[in-house]
Design an enzyme around this catalytic site. Structure first.
Site, PDB file in Angstrom:
ATOM      1  N   GLU A 188       0.826  -1.214   0.000  1.00 49.36           N
ATOM      2  CA  GLU A 188       0.000   0.000   0.000  1.00 49.36           C
ATOM      3  C   GLU A 188       0.863   1.268   0.000  1.00 49.36           C
ATOM      4  O   GLU A 188       0.539   2.266   0.641  1.00 49.36           O
ATOM      5  CB  GLU A 188      -0.977  -0.040   1.182  1.00 49.36           C
ATOM      6  CG  GLU A 188      -1.936  -1.227   1.094  1.00 49.36           C
ATOM      7  CD  GLU A 188      -2.864  -1.391   2.284  1.00 49.36           C
ATOM      8  OE1 GLU A 188      -2.919  -0.481   3.132  1.00 49.36           O
ATOM      9  OE2 GLU A 188      -3.531  -2.434   2.368  1.00 49.36           O
ATOM     10  N   GLU A 297      -5.142  -7.760  -1.312  1.00 46.07           N
ATOM     11  CA  GLU A 297      -5.972  -7.490  -0.134  1.00 46.07           C
ATOM     12  C   GLU A 297      -7.254  -6.824  -0.596  1.00 46.07           C
ATOM     13  O   GLU A 297      -7.228  -5.881  -1.396  1.00 46.07           O
ATOM     14  CB  GLU A 297      -5.284  -6.546   0.858  1.00 46.07           C
ATOM     15  CG  GLU A 297      -4.329  -7.182   1.823  1.00 46.07           C
ATOM     16  CD  GLU A 297      -3.869  -6.188   2.894  1.00 46.07           C
ATOM     17  OE1 GLU A 297      -4.729  -5.463   3.458  1.00 46.07           O
ATOM     18  OE2 GLU A 297      -2.652  -6.126   3.147  1.00 46.07           O
TER      19      GLU A 297
END
Length: 381
Positions: A188, A297
């Site tokens: 991320e 994810e």
């Protein structure tokens, strides 16, 4: 009829993913040219899934669920479907800290061994502590430049890498086979909540951090059972955002993508379409480079929309490009206020069973030996 039997056998085996009379050629485009046979086979089999089926995974699935903890051979997913996920996520945070203990490492090791023995796939993320302040990963004090070679905290960083390397090196069967692991560090990175995020380091620094980490584990620590996964956060359909900090094809095996926000409100068709477009762009690039694409994810916290799974998955699978992801993973089931897969009695249980029964979703019961190119058969639900 007898004379046609060899031809019929060939066609049957071909449909199941076998090659007749010759061993499949394992790709040599992995990050690690010295990868173990089992690791190469896993890479090959994951890549070969593109467009055929999508493995389902969950973070910490074997460790705990809603209302239970530490029960052997249990997961919330299995309690509902009768099958564990195919892919199991764990995190290295607890074993890489200065104050980490042997017990944490042994516990993590036991879950990885359990997943492998069952035929599952392990993926390890790393919520990395801030080496400048000593605080956790949410402390966004600039840190990357300090841990690169020549930086004042470089030695502290390599000490943490040594702990990770020790854990991964210990992941062996009784016969000494190194267990393959999908390693997903510095995830991320396009967001602003981790110290390695976009506002806190340059693209050059991030790439240097990633490349150093790969070289250190692969070359210095001689770990050859790792598949390296790159997984930025949402990119809003702009593939340039994805590639801005991409470490390069020589340092990435899996092109991943973490996305929660754009799937948060399923009444907003536009946000879902943007997310699917992003996944499709990543799949197109990954396949062009003989790499693996994945939704590394995703999920909706507390599953406030009972049909979240089938709605989102159908959107993905109905897209010509996005449907080529090899796996998707939802986050953990910690308690009734923080979960991403249903637990027995939850309102989304029926929808999840429908998701499970989709012939394109692959759980542990649906896969053969992912570490052998001759036995990775997709089994019926």
């Amino acid at each position: 009829m007898k004379k046609y039997l060899p031809l019929l056998l060939f066609l049957f085996l071909a449909m199941l993913g076998f090659s007749y009379g010759q061993k499949p050629v394992l790709e040599n485009n992995m990050v690690d040219a010295k990868a173990t046979t089992e690791t190469k086979a896993l890479f090959y089999n994951l890549k070969n899934l593109a467009g055929k089926g999508v493995l389902f995974g969950q973070q910490d699935a074997l460790m705990y669920g809603v209302g239970w903890q530490g029960e052997y051979d249990k997961s919330d997913v299995k309690s509902i479907t009768g099958s564990h996920p195919a892919l199991f996520g764990c995190d290295l945070e607890s074993i890489a800290k200065d104050d980490s203990d042997l017990q944490s490492a042994e516990k993590l090791k036991s879950y990885c061994l359990q997943a492998y023995k069952m035929g599952g796939i392990n993926t390890l993320s790393w919520h990395v502590q801030n080496f400048v302040t000593g605080k956790n990963f949410y402390d966004t004090t600039k840190c990357v430049s300090s841990i690169l070679p020549g930086g004042e905290k470089h030695k502290e960083f390599t000490k943490s890498l040594d702990k990770i390397a020790s854990l991964i090196k210990s992941l062996k069967t009784g016969k000494g086979i190194a267990i393959p692991v999908i390693f997903r560090p510095f995830h991320e990175n396009t967001g602003n909540w981790f110290w390695w995020g976009k506002p806190f380091c340059t693209a050059h620094q991030y790439k240097a951090l990633w490349q150093f980490t790969v070289k250190y584990l692969r070359d210095k620590k001689q770990l050859h059972n790792l598949i390296y996964a790159y997984s930025p956060d949402r990119i809003s359909g702009n593939f340039d955002n994805y590639m801005e900090r991409y470490p390069g094809d020589d340092f990435v095996d899996v092109l991943g993508f973490d996305n929660y926000y754009e799937f948060k409100d399923l009444n907003d068709e536009r946000s879902i379409d943007i997310a699917v477009k992003s996944i499709g762009q990543i799949c197109t690039y990954a396949i062009s480079k003989n790499k693996i694409a994945a939704l590394t994810e995703t999920g909706q916290e507390k599953l406030v929309q009972p049909k979240w799974f089938t709605t989102v998955f159908n959107k993905i699978m109905n897209d010509a490009e996005a449907s080529k992801i090899s796996y998707l993973m939802v986050w953990r089931n910690a308690h009734t206020g923080h979960f991403y897969a249903p637990y027995p009695g939850h309102s989304s249980e029926i929808d999840f069973k429908e998701f499970y029964n989709n012939p394109k979703t692959l759980f542990l019961k649906n896969i053969g030996n992912m570490y052998d190119t001759k036995k990775s058969i997709i089994l019926p639900n």
